[in-house]
Design an enzyme around this catalytic site. Sequence first.
Site, mmCIF file in Angstrom:
data_model
loop_
_atom_site.group_PDB
_atom_site.id
_atom_site.type_symbol
_atom_site.label_atom_id
_atom_site.label_comp_id
_atom_site.label_asym_id
_atom_site.label_seq_id
_atom_site.Cartn_x
_atom_site.Cartn_y
_atom_site.Cartn_z
ATOM 1 N N HIS A 29 -5.135 -16.590 76.456
ATOM 2 C CA HIS A 29 -5.042 -15.142 76.582
ATOM 3 C C HIS A 29 -6.547 -14.603 76.085
ATOM 4 O O HIS A 29 -6.943 -14.708 75.186
ATOM 5 C CB HIS A 29 -4.054 -14.887 75.385
ATOM 6 N N ASP A 31 -8.624 -11.602 75.197
ATOM 7 C CA ASP A 31 -8.709 -9.996 74.699
ATOM 8 C C ASP A 31 -9.982 -9.309 74.854
ATOM 9 O O ASP A 31 -10.971 -9.941 74.462
ATOM 10 C CB ASP A 31 -8.088 -10.184 73.211
ATOM 11 N N HIS A 62 -6.056 -9.369 78.861
ATOM 12 C CA HIS A 62 -5.598 -8.143 78.090
ATOM 13 C C HIS A 62 -6.820 -7.192 78.039
ATOM 14 O O HIS A 62 -7.565 -7.395 77.023
ATOM 15 C CB HIS A 62 -4.869 -8.688 76.836
ATOM 16 N N GLY A 138 -5.980 -4.436 68.495
ATOM 17 C CA GLY A 138 -7.284 -4.088 67.863
ATOM 18 C C GLY A 138 -7.788 -5.402 67.101
ATOM 19 O O GLY A 138 -9.209 -5.487 66.972
ATOM 20 N N GLY A 141 -4.472 -11.599 63.639
ATOM 21 C CA GLY A 141 -4.040 -11.912 62.319
ATOM 22 C C GLY A 141 -3.280 -10.910 61.519
ATOM 23 O O GLY A 141 -2.889 -10.744 60.218
ATOM 24 N N ASP A 165 3.041 -10.027 72.163
ATOM 25 C CA ASP A 165 1.490 -10.474 71.876
ATOM 26 C C ASP A 165 1.437 -9.758 70.578
ATOM 27 O O ASP A 165 1.450 -8.528 70.350
ATOM 28 C CB ASP A 165 0.643 -9.505 72.879
ATOM 29 N N GLY A 187 -2.281 -16.270 68.463
ATOM 30 C CA GLY A 187 -3.814 -16.200 68.224
ATOM 31 C C GLY A 187 -4.275 -16.976 67.112
ATOM 32 O O GLY A 187 -4.407 -18.261 67.077
HETATM 33 C C1 DX5 Z 1 -4.324 -7.965 69.226
HETATM 34 C C2 DX5 Z 1 -4.482 -8.857 70.505
HETATM 35 C C3 DX5 Z 1 -3.517 -10.171 70.261
HETATM 36 C C4 DX5 Z 1 -3.994 -10.932 69.053
HETATM 37 C C5 DX5 Z 1 -3.349 -12.126 68.834
HETATM 38 O O1 DX5 Z 1 -5.040 -6.814 69.435
HETATM 39 O O2 DX5 Z 1 -4.191 -8.121 71.730
HETATM 40 O O3 DX5 Z 1 -3.758 -10.824 71.568
HETATM 41 O O4 DX5 Z 1 -5.409 -11.549 69.200
HETATM 42 O O5 DX5 Z 1 -3.407 -12.702 67.688
HETATM 43 P P1 DX5 Z 1 -2.434 -12.874 66.410
HETATM 44 O O6 DX5 Z 1 -1.489 -13.932 66.963
HETATM 45 O O7 DX5 Z 1 -3.439 -13.640 65.533
HETATM 46 O O8 DX5 Z 1 -1.851 -11.720 65.969
HETATM 47 ZN ZN ZN Z 2 -3.904 -9.502 73.629
#
Ligand code: DX5
Ligand code: ZN
Length: 207
Positions: A29, A31, A62, A138, A141, A165, A187
Amino acid sequence: MISVSYLKSIYNKKDTIKKIDESIADMIHVDLMDGLYVENKNFTIDEVIDDLKDTIKPLDIHLMVNNPEIYIDELAKLKPFAITFHLDSTNKKDDVINQIKDYNIKVGIAINPDENISILDGYLELIDYVLVMSVVPGKGGQPFIKDVLDKIKQLENKNILIGIDGGINSESITYLKNYKIDNIISGSFVCMSDDYNMKIGELKERA
Ligand code: DX5
Ligand code: ZN
């Protein structure tokens, strides 16, 4: 499917991507944040291309950027599985959809926690994938927002791929048990550990 985001990791970016690519994850994924649509800025488009050009796993991109239309041609070079954007990030929504489609890449729209699935009216027929955000986009965690599961229920009979997500860990993934979700993105739960396969395995077992 379990997709892993490399936004937050104990390893540097290159090593993190390599570890995900060599893991039992189904997709990477990606970001992308521009510091405008969301507060944080992470990578330039050139970095993204360079970082991912030799990876093997399918890419789930994304975009958390304003004017996603300016990134699509470059990103298409990576031949991703899907490119997802936020409707409120552009006033060229139809162009973005067509641009992605023209490359034979799946088109996704992400819905923020404070957005209702009614924002998809008129678009659902045009796209392949809805990414339900279970955190405010944004940063990695953040804790999982359980309320968004109602939106999954509303999307389940729409004949569209559904992703979730943000905030997925070994506990929050158990909340997803009775929902039809095609792509679960995690993530920091995976990348803040030194054993990616163990963490992904835990997610797969408990999904
Ligand atoms: C949030 C992102 C997510 C995020 C997921 O802005 O779009 O993809 O990185 O990470 P965790 O699992 O740490 O929430
Ligand atoms: Zn994402």
